[in-house]
Structures are given as C-alpha cells and as structure tokens.
Design a protein around this motif. Structure first.
Motif, PDB file in Angstrom:
ATOM      1  N   PHE A   1       3.232  -8.893   0.079  1.00  0.00           N
ATOM      2  CA  PHE A   1       3.682  -7.837   0.983  1.00  0.00           C
ATOM      3  C   PHE A   1       4.573  -6.838   0.247  1.00  0.00           C
ATOM      4  O   PHE A   1       4.388  -5.624   0.332  1.00  0.00           O
ATOM      5  CB  PHE A   1       4.431  -8.485   2.159  1.00  0.00           C
TER       6      PHE A   1
ATOM      7  N   ALA B   1       4.669  -6.377  -2.984  1.00  0.00           N
ATOM      8  CA  ALA B   1       3.877  -5.694  -4.007  1.00  0.00           C
ATOM      9  C   ALA B   1       3.174  -4.478  -3.405  1.00  0.00           C
ATOM     10  O   ALA B   1       3.113  -3.412  -4.009  1.00  0.00           O
ATOM     11  CB  ALA B   1       2.856  -6.654  -4.608  1.00  0.00           C
ATOM     12  N   ASP B   2       2.665  -4.635  -2.171  1.00  0.00           N
ATOM     13  CA  ASP B   2       2.004  -3.503  -1.507  1.00  0.00           C
ATOM     14  C   ASP B   2       3.003  -2.420  -1.132  1.00  0.00           C
ATOM     15  O   ASP B   2       2.733  -1.232  -1.285  1.00  0.00           O
ATOM     16  CB  ASP B   2       1.265  -3.985  -0.253  1.00  0.00           C
ATOM     17  N   LEU B   3       4.180  -2.834  -0.620  1.00  0.00           N
ATOM     18  CA  LEU B   3       5.186  -1.834  -0.246  1.00  0.00           C
ATOM     19  C   LEU B   3       5.621  -1.011  -1.452  1.00  0.00           C
ATOM     20  O   LEU B   3       5.872   0.179  -1.346  1.00  0.00           O
ATOM     21  CB  LEU B   3       6.415  -2.506   0.369  1.00  0.00           C
TER      22      LEU B   3
ATOM     23  N   GLY C   1       3.777  -0.458  -4.001  1.00  0.00           N
ATOM     24  CA  GLY C   1       2.610   0.192  -4.595  1.00  0.00           C
ATOM     25  C   GLY C   1       2.316  -0.287  -6.000  1.00  0.00           C
ATOM     26  O   GLY C   1       1.921   0.507  -6.861  1.00  0.00           O
TER      27      GLY C   1
END
Lengths: 230, 226, 235, 78
Positions: free
Chosen positions: C98, C100-102, C104
């Motif tokens: 999560f 890592a996605d935030l 980018g």
C-alpha cells in the motif's frame, strides 16, 4: 481601520438602523394602504421579506469570507464570516417566527411548506451547524476551518435547495388563500418594502461591525494573556 | 496522472479489502436495510396507506439513515494505529484520498439502497420491475451526491469532540434537493410512468452530485490539515 | 542544509506547543531531541515532517521551503512513530505494498520483499498485522518508514514499548542509516538509546531548545545529570 | 473616556428603542382597529406579535453583543 473605529462605525450604523426601524414601523402602520385580500395581516410582509433578504445576504457574506479565509488564512476574514453568520442566524430566526404568524392568517395554518419559509428553515439549520462545528473542536483554528467549510458548502447548496422546494411545491399545491406578493405590487407597498430592505440591511451591517469589533478585541485579549503567561 | 490514479486505486483497494475482511459496515448497513423494512411494514396502516405509494420515500429514507450510519465511520478505519497520519504524510494528494473514500462509500451506500429496494419490494409486495434500469440510475446519482457530502462532513465530525452525533445536523439540511428529486423520480418510475417524465429530476440529481463531489474534492484538504 | 527550521511556532488556541525553534542539519547529521512529556517534541517532529502546519516559521528541505499542503517533496521524508501507521487487517506485505503505491515506487513487489528482508519479517509476509507481536509490528512499521529510501528520517519515540530483539533490529537498521547521506531527527525521553545514535543533542522544554550540543564529546553521565536537573527545575 | 461613552450607547439605546416600539405598537393597533372594526381582531394580534418579535430579537442580539463587548473591554483595561 482600527478596532475602535470599526466599533464606532458599527454603533453609528446600528443607531441609524434602529431609527430606520421605527420609521419602517410608522410607514407600515400609518402610511401604507391595507392589502385587499389579506387585510392587516399582510403588514407582516414588510418585516418578513427584508429579514429573509438579510439572512440570505448573510450566508453569502459568510461563505465569501470563509472561502477567502481558507485561501489567505487572515484571521479578520474568519471574524467577518463569524459575525455575518451570527447575524444571518438572528435574521433567519425572525423569518421563522414571523412567517407562521402571517401564515396562520393567510393560509389558516401556522406552518406550510412555502418555498421561502422552507429554504429559511434549512438555512437556519446550516447556521446552527456552523456554530456547533465551531464550538466543538479542541483546537480553535481547526474549528474555524471546519466552520468555513460548512458555510461554503451551505452557500453552494442553497440554489439546489431553492430549486427543489419550488419544484416540490409545484407538485403539491398549497392551500393558498391569496398571493402575498406579485409583480404588480402597488407603489406604496413597494416603497415600504424597499425601505424595509434598506433598514434591515443597515441594521445588519451596524451589528455586524460591532460583532466583528468584538471578535477583534477578543483576539487582542487572548494575545495579551498568552504574552503574560509565557 | 498515472501516479494519481495508482494512489487512488491503492486506497480504494485497501479500503475494500479491509471492509470485506472486517465486514463491520457491510453487516451493519445490510442489517439496517432489512430491519428498517420490517419496522416500516409494522408502522404503516395497510388499510389507509398503499405501500406502493410510499415505497420510494421509504427507500430514500433508508438510504439516508443507513448510509449515514456507515459513512460516519469512514475515518474510524484509519484511526487505529494512527494510520491516517501515515496516509496524510504520504505523497498521495488529499483530493485523491477524498475521491477514494467517495468511491468506497458509494459502493457501500449504493449497495445498501439497491438492497433496500429489493427487500422493501419483497416485504411490502410491491412490483418495482417497471423502469428498473431508470430506478437504479436515479438511486446511483442520489447515492453519489449523498456520499460526496456525507464523506466530507464525516471527516469534519470525526475531527470534533462531538463525533458522529454532529453528522446529521450538518448533512440533513444539505440533502433536501437529493431527497426531493430522488424520491420524486423513484416514486414515478415505480408507478410505471415513462422515464422521459423524470428526465428533469435526473438532470438536477446529476448536477447536485457533480457539484457535491467537486466541492468535497476542493474542500477536503482544509478539513484534514493539522 | 538538508533540513532547516526557522523560528518555528505552533499554537493550539492559547497553548503554545512549539515556541520559536531554529535548527540546521547537514546530510549525515543525526539530532536527538530529549524532553519530558508535553515539551512539544512530537509537535516539532510533526512540523518537520509536514504532518502539521506551523503557526509561524518555515521548514526547508535542501534549501527549499516546504508547503505542507503540497505533496511533491514528501517522498524525501520517512516518519516512524511509536504508533505504527499500520492496518491491522492487512498482511505485512499488503501494508508495505500500500505504501509502495502511495509513494509511486517502481517495481513495488521487489521493494516490499526487500523491506521485509531488511527487518527480518520475510516469513511473516502473509500474516495480518494484528497477529504480529508488538515488536514485529514495530519492525514492520520501520520497514514502512524506510521503504521509499528517504533522505530525511524522523523518529518519534521509536523505542517505546520495544522488546530487546526489536530494539536490536531497530539499532541495526538505524546504524545502516549513518551512511553520510541521510539526516535523522529523533525525539525521545530514553536517554541511553537517544544518545547512541546522535551526532547532535538538544533538550526541549516548554516548546524551546534550552540546551544544544555535539554528541561526540558528551559525557553521558554528566549529560544525564544535567538533563534531570534541567527538567526538575522546570517542574 | 471616549470609549466609555460609546460603551453606554449601543445596548442601552437598542433596549430603549425596543421598549419604545413595544409601547408604540399596541397604541397603533388600537388606533387602526377603530377604522376597520368589521374585521376580526385576530390579524392585529398576529401583526403585533410579529413586530414585537422583530424588535425583541434584534434587541437581544444587540444587547448580547454589547454585554460581551463590555466584558472583553473590562478585561482588556485591567
């Protein structure tokens, strides 16, 4: 302008407004002619409509100041938004108490879902939410931001509410005895109404300035208390 | 832009996973819809009120009350272990956080309203088959407007000392347009009137939803700032 | 300067939590701020990390003043608090994924695996965070804070409630951060652990730095005495 | 000294005006009632109540502002 200057201006405007209110009362009791269908009760119109006008102006001012406050974070804008909201709340209350008194005579019932009355009722609750939000945060700065959001969303929503109460009424006809106002208002009634709008506006701004000055003095007091404590 | 969508999708996915693992809000809102149908059935006098005439109003009231029950807890999910601080100090833009919450809440509230429509139709023996796609569209637009406003104010009320008790005071006055146009359109569609008759309602509902989402996306950052 | 604060003030109504703090930290420096509860340490750290808006004053990273409402600089900062910022019902790997996605991050799966390995939680990747021990959770949130390889690391009471093995992992990972490129700020009231990682030390009281100095020529025993005297005088 | 004078003006005047209007309104009603005797008296009661409420609400707001101003100014001058 200095806080004392604002205060003086506010006091002066308030006195003019109060004098104007006496004048308005004189006009509506002695001068203006009695409306044919509704009789004497229609005279409530001359305070009811100006109060409604003032409360909608108040939410406009409050929302405008709130929006710019969120942008610039100038405390004075928040004070103006608060002062306008308090005034709007008082004048909306006037609309809500005079409306039923008029309605009882005109429509035979204290409450009808008359568009303006309904709109004002919801506006009153928007103001109520404004004060509740402001008063229920531990950090006052947060309360100011929350209240600004309430005022802004309220002002954006008002056109929608207006459209919906009109639409609702067109679906469900009300027991209208007589139309209160129309495009063909006799000249003397129109004059009285306009005087009423002017008087209420002056009164609003007078008290608005005093309330604004009060908030300025409170900030001064808080600053001083903080200085002495540290 | 692709980073923006990736951040938004990450929050939506995370929230849906959490929702389906804990099932707290799913169960609470689903039970609300069914139990509301039971209570409404016994609160109506079938001799004087035809369920068909009041069904739309009941569905919309269930959407509003049950929806608020769920949406009010949007940010409680983030409160444990201070996870919201983590989200707020990440590079995810605040409007992406808001839009993600709107998407998740929309899924829940729209699900609730469709469930309510089905359960009410079953319990009160009203056929809602006429114009079903139109009815579902009206409910979707209404649910979107509702969720946009209530998510914003859920963030406000979570930040106050009063918490969720404040939410109805803030949100109900603002919901009038949605209830008037939504319930009005639903009622006519259920009565079998043609969709063209409620096209105006649908337009206002759409405009309301768009305005609410836009206002929320712009204002959310001022609500969550510390 | 990697991290700089100028005349930082934060007020909550009539309470002044941080009252005019200045600091300048170069890459490679590690500042530990000691102070009793209520000294405003967490507020200071919150403002340095952009979680809170200062009432007055500015925070600069790499010489550029940061705006907390803008997010473009946030990938440069990592924050570890004694609250983990974790979701109890996500697995260890999902929590990291999560973030890592935030942030980018490219190749998120590899980053997640690497992060878990760094704190020795590879075999717990598929365990939900609520089933992890407190120490494991703290290690996981350390991996979370460092996942995007920040140049500025802010630690808020990192040793609170840690068991010895978790504290050892934390000490190791923080040791790795002393590579000369990073800037670390720790706020704590744990004197021993705080001194171990510091190059500079400050004592904060009622929102102000009342004492500042370099850590390498500090006599730990004398400092401890000085610290306790300072906070007793204040109390 | 000047601020003391101003302080005395706002709320006191507002209250005075309220009392004045409250006395004025019924007398007006009586005056007009004689001319329109055939109509029910009920509308007069409603008009009277409405106008009095306007005065009372405005005066209450003015008075509350005045009281709060006085309070803050006293604390500021301490």
């Amino acid at each position: 302008m200095s806080t004392a200057g604002v205060r003086r201006g506010g006091t002066a405007l308030t006195l003019i407004g109060l004098a104007g209110l006496i004048g308005l009362f004189w006009l509506s009791f002695f001068w203006v002619s009695t409306e044919v269908n509704q009789g004497v009760a229609q005279r409530i119109f001359y305070v009811h409509v100006p109060a409604a006008w003032t409360s909608f102006m108040a939410i406009g001012i409050s929302a405008l100041c709130s929006g710019v406050y969120l942008w610039l974070r100038d405390e004075r804008l928040d004070r103006a938004a608060l002062a306008a909201a308090e005034g709007g709340f008082v004048f909306a209350t006037i609309v809500l108490v005079t409306g039923p008194l008029w309605g009882k005579i005109a429509w035979g019932t204290y409450w009808t879902w008359e568009p303006r009355l309904t709109l004002t009722l919801l506006l009153w609750f928007i103001f109520l939410g404004y004060f509740m939000v402001r008063g229920s945060t531990e950090d006052p700065e947060k309360g100011k931001r929350f209240a600004a959001v309430v005022a802004l969303v309220g002002a954006i929503d008002i056109p929608f509410i207006h459209v919906s109460v009109l639409w609702f009424r067109s679906l469900h006809p009300q027991p209208v005895v007589a139309k209160a106002e129309g495009p063909t208002l006799p000249q003397d009634m129109l004059t009285t109404l306009l005087v009423g709008v002017l008087v209420f506006t002056v009164l609003f701004f007078g008290l608005f300035l005093m309330r604004y000055a009060l908030e300025g003095l409170r900030a001064e007091l808080q600053l001083r208390e903080r200085r002495t404590s540290s | 832009m692709s980073t923006y969508l990736r951040q938004l999708a990450a929050i939506v996915r995370k929230d849906l996973v959490l929702e389906f693992r804990s099932k707290d809000r799913l169960v609470a809102m689903g039970a609300f819809a069914v139990l509301a149908a039971v209570l409404f059935n016994f609160s109506l006098d079938n001799a004087s009120v035809r369920p068909r005439d009041v069904l739309a109003g009941l569905v919309w009231m269930t959407l509003v009350f049950g929806g608020l029950l769920g949406v009010g807890r949007t940010f409680h999910l983030e409160a444990e272990d201070d996870a919201f601080r983590g989200l707020m100090t990440s590079p995810a833009p605040k409007d992406a956080v808001y839009l993600a919450k709107v998407v998740v809440n929309f899924v829940l509230v729209y699900g609730l309203s469709v469930l309510a429509l089905g359960v009410f139709s079953l319990f009160l023996a009203v056929d809602v088959g006429a114009n079903l796609p139109g009815t579902l569209l009206v409910l979707a637009l209404g649910a979107l407007g509702f969720v946009a406003l209530s998510t914003l104010f859920a963030a406000v009320s979570t930040g106050t000392t009063m918490g969720e008790t404040l939410l109805p005071v803030l949100v109900f006055p603002l919901l009038l347009p949605m209830v008037v146009f939504g319930a009005g359109a639903t009622g006519r569609l259920i009565a079998g009137r043609p969709f063209a008759e409620v096209a105006g309602n649908v337009r206002v509902l759409g405009a309301f939803a768009v305005a609410a989402v836009a206002a929320g996306a712009v204002l959310f950052r001022f609500v969550v700032e510390e | 300067m990697a991290l700089e604060a100028r005349d930082l003030v934060r007020e909550y109504g009539s309470v002044v939590a941080v009252d005019g703090i200045d600091l300048k930290l170069a890459p490679g420096e590690a500042l530990t701020v000691f102070g009793p509860n209520g000294a405003g340490k967490s507020t200071l750290l919150g403002m340095l990390g952009g979680a809170m808006h200062p009432t007055r004053g500015t925070v600069s990273i790499g010489g550029v003043a940061i705006d907390p409402s803008v997010t473009s600089w946030r990938h440069r900062v990592g924050i570890l608090s004694h609250r983990g910022f974790l979701y109890a019902r996500l697995t260890a790997a999902e929590n990291l994924r999560f973030y890592a996605d935030l942030f980018g991050l490219d190749d998120p799966e590899a980053r997640v695996a690497q992060g878990l390995g760094r704190v020795g939680l590879t075999d717990r990747a598929r365990t939900e965070a609520r089933h992890l021990s407190h120490g494991m959770k703290q290690r996981l949130s350390l991996a979370r804070a460092l996942l995007h390889d920040p140049e500025i690391v802010l630690l808020d009471e990192p040793y609170t409630g840690l068991d010895p093995s978790a504290a050892a992992v934390l000490r190791n990972v923080l040791g790795e951060l002393k590579d000369g490129a990073r800037t670390v700020v720790v706020v704590t009231h744990n004197l021993r652990e705080g001194l171990a990682m510091a190059t500079r030390v400050a004592i904060q009281l009622r929102g102000r730095f009342v004492w500042e100095g370099a850590a390498n020529d500090l006599d730990a025993v004398a400092f401890e005495r000085h610290y306790h005297e300072t906070i007793e005088v204040a109390a | 000294m000047r601020s003391f004078q101003l302080r005395a003006l706002g709320p006191a005047r507002a209250l005075g005006a309220a009392v004045f209007a409250a006395v004025l309104t019924p007398s007006v009603l009586v005056a007009q009632a004689s001319g329109l005797g055939q109509q029910s008296l009920r509308p007069y009661w409603h008009v009277f109540a409405a106008y009095t409420l306007v005065i009372l609400l405005v005066a209450a707001w003015a008075f509350s502002i005045g009281r709060r101003l006085k309070d803050v100014e006293n604390r500021l001058s301490d």
